[in-house]
Design a protein around this motif. Sequence first.
Motif, PDB file in Angstrom:
ATOM      1  N   GLY A  11       5.550   2.858  83.847  1.00  0.00           N
ATOM      2  CA  GLY A  11       6.801   3.225  84.524  1.00  0.00           C
ATOM      3  C   GLY A  11       7.961   3.170  83.547  1.00  0.00           C
ATOM      4  N   SER A  14      14.357   1.638  84.796  1.00  0.00           N
ATOM      5  CA  SER A  14      15.204   0.589  84.209  1.00  0.00           C
ATOM      6  C   SER A  14      14.376  -0.532  83.590  1.00  0.00           C
ATOM      7  N   ALA A  15      13.361  -1.007  84.310  1.00  0.00           N
ATOM      8  CA  ALA A  15      12.561  -2.131  83.820  1.00  0.00           C
ATOM      9  C   ALA A  15      11.717  -1.707  82.628  1.00  0.00           C
ATOM     10  N   GLU A  35       4.526   7.128  81.697  1.00  0.00           N
ATOM     11  CA  GLU A  35       5.422   7.618  82.751  1.00  0.00           C
ATOM     12  C   GLU A  35       4.756   8.794  83.475  1.00  0.00           C
ATOM     13  N   ALA A  36       4.722   8.682  84.820  1.00  0.00           N
ATOM     14  CA  ALA A  36       4.045   9.706  85.613  1.00  0.00           C
ATOM     15  C   ALA A  36       4.769  11.052  85.579  1.00  0.00           C
ATOM     16  N   GLU A  43      14.562   5.962  88.611  1.00  0.00           N
ATOM     17  CA  GLU A  43      15.502   6.201  89.705  1.00  0.00           C
ATOM     18  C   GLU A  43      16.951   6.029  89.272  1.00  0.00           C
ATOM     19  N   LYS A  53      27.282   6.859  90.891  1.00  0.00           N
ATOM     20  CA  LYS A  53      28.569   6.433  90.319  1.00  0.00           C
ATOM     21  C   LYS A  53      29.352   7.622  89.788  1.00  0.00           C
ATOM     22  N   ALA A 101      -0.746   6.504  85.862  1.00  0.00           N
ATOM     23  CA  ALA A 101      -1.691   5.448  85.498  1.00  0.00           C
ATOM     24  C   ALA A 101      -2.432   4.937  86.731  1.00  0.00           C
ATOM     25  N   GLY A 127       8.530   0.818  90.201  1.00  0.00           N
ATOM     26  CA  GLY A 127       9.706   1.089  91.030  1.00  0.00           C
ATOM     27  C   GLY A 127       9.446   1.207  92.523  1.00  0.00           C
ATOM     28  N   ASP A 293      11.679  -3.027  90.850  1.00  0.00           N
ATOM     29  CA  ASP A 293      11.606  -2.627  92.254  1.00  0.00           C
ATOM     30  C   ASP A 293      10.198  -2.609  92.844  1.00  0.00           C
ATOM     31  N   PHE A 300      17.882  -3.992  91.723  1.00  0.00           N
ATOM     32  CA  PHE A 300      19.018  -3.634  90.878  1.00  0.00           C
ATOM     33  C   PHE A 300      18.535  -3.366  89.464  1.00  0.00           C
ATOM     34  N   THR A 301      19.217  -2.432  88.805  1.00  0.00           N
ATOM     35  CA  THR A 301      18.877  -2.098  87.426  1.00  0.00           C
ATOM     36  C   THR A 301      19.024  -3.289  86.494  1.00  0.00           C
TER      37      THR A 301
HETATM   38  C1  FAD Z   1      21.488   5.672  95.434  1.00  0.00           C
HETATM   39  C2  FAD Z   1      21.181   4.451  94.618  1.00  0.00           C
HETATM   40  C3  FAD Z   1      22.179   3.845  93.886  1.00  0.00           C
HETATM   41  C4  FAD Z   1      21.905   2.719  93.114  1.00  0.00           C
HETATM   42  N1  FAD Z   1      22.918   2.143  92.426  1.00  0.00           N
HETATM   43  C5  FAD Z   1      22.682   1.033  91.686  1.00  0.00           C
HETATM   44  C6  FAD Z   1      23.735   0.428  90.947  1.00  0.00           C
HETATM   45  O1  FAD Z   1      24.872   0.893  90.962  1.00  0.00           O
HETATM   46  N2  FAD Z   1      23.452  -0.672  90.209  1.00  0.00           N
HETATM   47  C7  FAD Z   1      22.184  -1.207  90.164  1.00  0.00           C
HETATM   48  O2  FAD Z   1      21.978  -2.202  89.489  1.00  0.00           O
HETATM   49  N3  FAD Z   1      21.163  -0.643  90.865  1.00  0.00           N
HETATM   50  C8  FAD Z   1      21.382   0.460  91.613  1.00  0.00           C
HETATM   51  N4  FAD Z   1      20.346   1.050  92.296  1.00  0.00           N
HETATM   52  C9  FAD Z   1      18.986   0.458  92.200  1.00  0.00           C
HETATM   53  C10 FAD Z   1      18.285   0.879  90.890  1.00  0.00           C
HETATM   54  O3  FAD Z   1      18.267   2.281  90.797  1.00  0.00           O
HETATM   55  C11 FAD Z   1      16.861   0.328  90.878  1.00  0.00           C
HETATM   56  O4  FAD Z   1      16.872  -1.050  91.144  1.00  0.00           O
HETATM   57  C12 FAD Z   1      16.194   0.531  89.522  1.00  0.00           C
HETATM   58  O5  FAD Z   1      16.143   1.909  89.209  1.00  0.00           O
HETATM   59  C13 FAD Z   1      14.760  -0.033  89.543  1.00  0.00           C
HETATM   60  O6  FAD Z   1      14.173   0.161  88.292  1.00  0.00           O
HETATM   61  P1  FAD Z   1      12.586   0.102  88.120  1.00  0.00           P
HETATM   62  O7  FAD Z   1      12.341   0.247  86.648  1.00  0.00           O
HETATM   63  O8  FAD Z   1      12.027  -1.063  88.808  1.00  0.00           O
HETATM   64  O9  FAD Z   1      12.016   1.396  88.892  1.00  0.00           O
HETATM   65  P2  FAD Z   1      12.333   2.941  88.732  1.00  0.00           P
HETATM   66  O10 FAD Z   1      13.634   3.207  88.110  1.00  0.00           O
HETATM   67  O11 FAD Z   1      12.076   3.524  90.082  1.00  0.00           O
HETATM   68  O12 FAD Z   1      11.222   3.465  87.708  1.00  0.00           O
HETATM   69  C14 FAD Z   1       9.860   3.506  88.020  1.00  0.00           C
HETATM   70  C15 FAD Z   1       9.196   4.558  87.156  1.00  0.00           C
HETATM   71  O13 FAD Z   1       7.773   4.404  87.277  1.00  0.00           O
HETATM   72  C16 FAD Z   1       7.169   5.678  87.331  1.00  0.00           C
HETATM   73  N5  FAD Z   1       5.834   5.520  87.951  1.00  0.00           N
HETATM   74  C17 FAD Z   1       5.551   5.220  89.254  1.00  0.00           C
HETATM   75  N6  FAD Z   1       4.225   5.129  89.430  1.00  0.00           N
HETATM   76  C18 FAD Z   1       3.649   5.369  88.222  1.00  0.00           C
HETATM   77  C19 FAD Z   1       2.311   5.401  87.766  1.00  0.00           C
HETATM   78  N7  FAD Z   1       1.261   5.163  88.580  1.00  0.00           N
HETATM   79  N8  FAD Z   1       2.072   5.722  86.461  1.00  0.00           N
HETATM   80  C20 FAD Z   1       3.104   5.954  85.608  1.00  0.00           C
HETATM   81  N9  FAD Z   1       4.405   5.923  85.995  1.00  0.00           N
HETATM   82  C21 FAD Z   1       4.667   5.620  87.283  1.00  0.00           C
HETATM   83  C22 FAD Z   1       8.164   6.505  88.141  1.00  0.00           C
HETATM   84  O14 FAD Z   1       7.972   7.896  87.917  1.00  0.00           O
HETATM   85  C23 FAD Z   1       9.493   5.982  87.609  1.00  0.00           C
HETATM   86  O15 FAD Z   1       9.967   6.737  86.510  1.00  0.00           O
HETATM   87  C24 FAD Z   1      20.585   2.183  93.073  1.00  0.00           C
HETATM   88  C25 FAD Z   1      19.566   2.798  93.813  1.00  0.00           C
HETATM   89  C26 FAD Z   1      19.850   3.918  94.571  1.00  0.00           C
HETATM   90  C27 FAD Z   1      18.746   4.565  95.337  1.00  0.00           C
END
Ligand code: FAD
Length: 463
Positions: A11, A14-15, A35-36, A43, A53, A101, A127, A293, A300-301
């Motif tokens: 994935g 952010s993480a 990355e899928a 996100e 934003k 994956a 995520g 997530d 949160f990011t």
């Molecule tokens: C409208 C909105 C506004 C937001 N605003 C804020 C903000 O202002 N500040 C803040 O801190 N947070 C904000 N957030 C929350 C923030 O976007 C998330 O907490 C953050 O993106 C989570 O990061 P993550 O890396 O866990 O997951 P994600 O960013 O969702 O990334 C997960 C990635 O994994 C990939 N993936 C999934 N399954 C697979 C697989 N099987 N194989 C390979 N890849 C895969 C996906 O394609 C994706 O690219 C907001 C969310 C939303 C919806």
Amino acid sequence: VAYDYQLVIIGAGSAGLSAADLSAGLGFTRVALVEASDRLGGECLHSGCVPSKALLHIAKQYGHEKDPWGHVQKSISLIQNRSDNDEHFQDRGVSVLHGRAAFVDAHTITLDGQRRITSKYYLLATGSRPRVPDIAGLSDSGYHTNETIFSLDATPATLAILGGGPIGCELAMAFALLGTKVSLIQSGPRLLPREEASVSEAVRARMKELGVQLYPNTDVQRVHKTADTKVLTLQQDGAQQTIEAAQLLVAVGRQPVLESLDLEKAGVQYDDAGVHTNRYFQTGQRNIYAVGDCTPSPKFTHLAGHQAGVALRNMITPLFKKSGRYLDVTPWITYLQPEIGRIGMTEAEVKDAGLPHIVLQLNLRDIDRAITDDAYEGYVKAIVDKGGKLLGATVLADNAGELLTPLCHIYYHKQSIASLATTVIPYPTFASGLNLLAARYASETTRQNSLFRLLTRKWRTPN
Ligand SMILES: Cc1cc2nc3c(=O)[nH]c(=O)nc-3n(C[C@H](O)[C@H](O)[C@H](O)COP(=O)(O)OP(=O)(O)OC[C@H]3O[C@@H](n4cnc5c(N)ncnc54)[C@H](O)[C@@H]3O)c2cc1C
């Protein structure tokens, strides 16, 4: 055993991107980022923080005088081109692999069911996605979520939003400022129910000012489509009514993205809230960690990035693992007008927990800069224990994020709020108000201090 990689990050949101960025500095040598989709950023970049934003910026700055959609797309591309791309990570020694994956066993995955890869460690960072409620007619009528709303190329005349949490409120305010007639429907009695009651009330009043039609304590019973609108049947306090809107946005919660990972084959436990981990972000399978997530933690990011750092550190120093417990409390901002900043407990939560406490509140009109900038609606509220340690804080201000940051510092470093009284802060900034807030704590406690009372008796005794 010779594995293809030392670490595979699944994935690239952010993480995952934080982990990939940190990996070389921490000493990892063979790292792959899987990355899928065909683009990095997840996100936050494509359908979360960045577009929301960017939209809010144009809405707050220019209202309906400027079309926001070009700026939304431009913001995404600038960040994508700067750092969130394959070359950026490949230059740092990380192999970027595109494909979905799925686990074969605890050390092996396939990409899109084909290429097999082995790794000593895995970091799950897949995520979450929007949760879509089961409402009759919803899918046939068509609706937006955060995954599609930012691809609009024109601002709708009318918009109904389901959900009065941070995402629903941010987008309701953005669209209302852009001139859209917004209806905001929520199942509970108040907007932003996790915030101080006074914050919910301030947000309600601001939404009303902007002409947002609020429907508290309301369920959507069904949706149907006409030639150019969606018609929603609402049930509010026992009464039924219908409303119409050109577009419908669903923002009622999140669910983890885990289903295609075959976690059972790796022996990783999860449920509807996400992957189970211990306080080191380690799943039941010791070489597989999970952050962001896709776990039950707040979404949160900044939190996802911090968790990724702790997880990677724990992989390389397994005998001296660092607990991520300190991240159980995370600050956040809801980017409304004014913004809302928050860390720790609300006053009601402190009282419910029966903790001895002092409430310190500074209204923005007590800060000179708020007066000069004509931005004095709001406050900074800090709830501290008797030793001055922060139990929680809320900031309601146009720049709440900046005002909350020094409070986050003293929170995580377990300092007394009194330390802000002896920090020299430039005048006239909004942050200089924190000197005043801290001085209130100092004067409150020194007045009660018996040694201080003894030493100052001479001055307090009338002649
Ligand atoms: C409208 C909105 C506004 C937001 N605003 C804020 C903000 O202002 N500040 C803040 O801190 N947070 C904000 N957030 C929350 C923030 O976007 C998330 O907490 C953050 O993106 C989570 O990061 P993550 O890396 O866990 O997951 P994600 O960013 O969702 O990334 C997960 C990635 O994994 C990939 N993936 C999934 N399954 C697979 C697989 N099987 N194989 C390979 N890849 C895969 C996906 O394609 C994706 O690219 C907001 C969310 C939303 C919806």
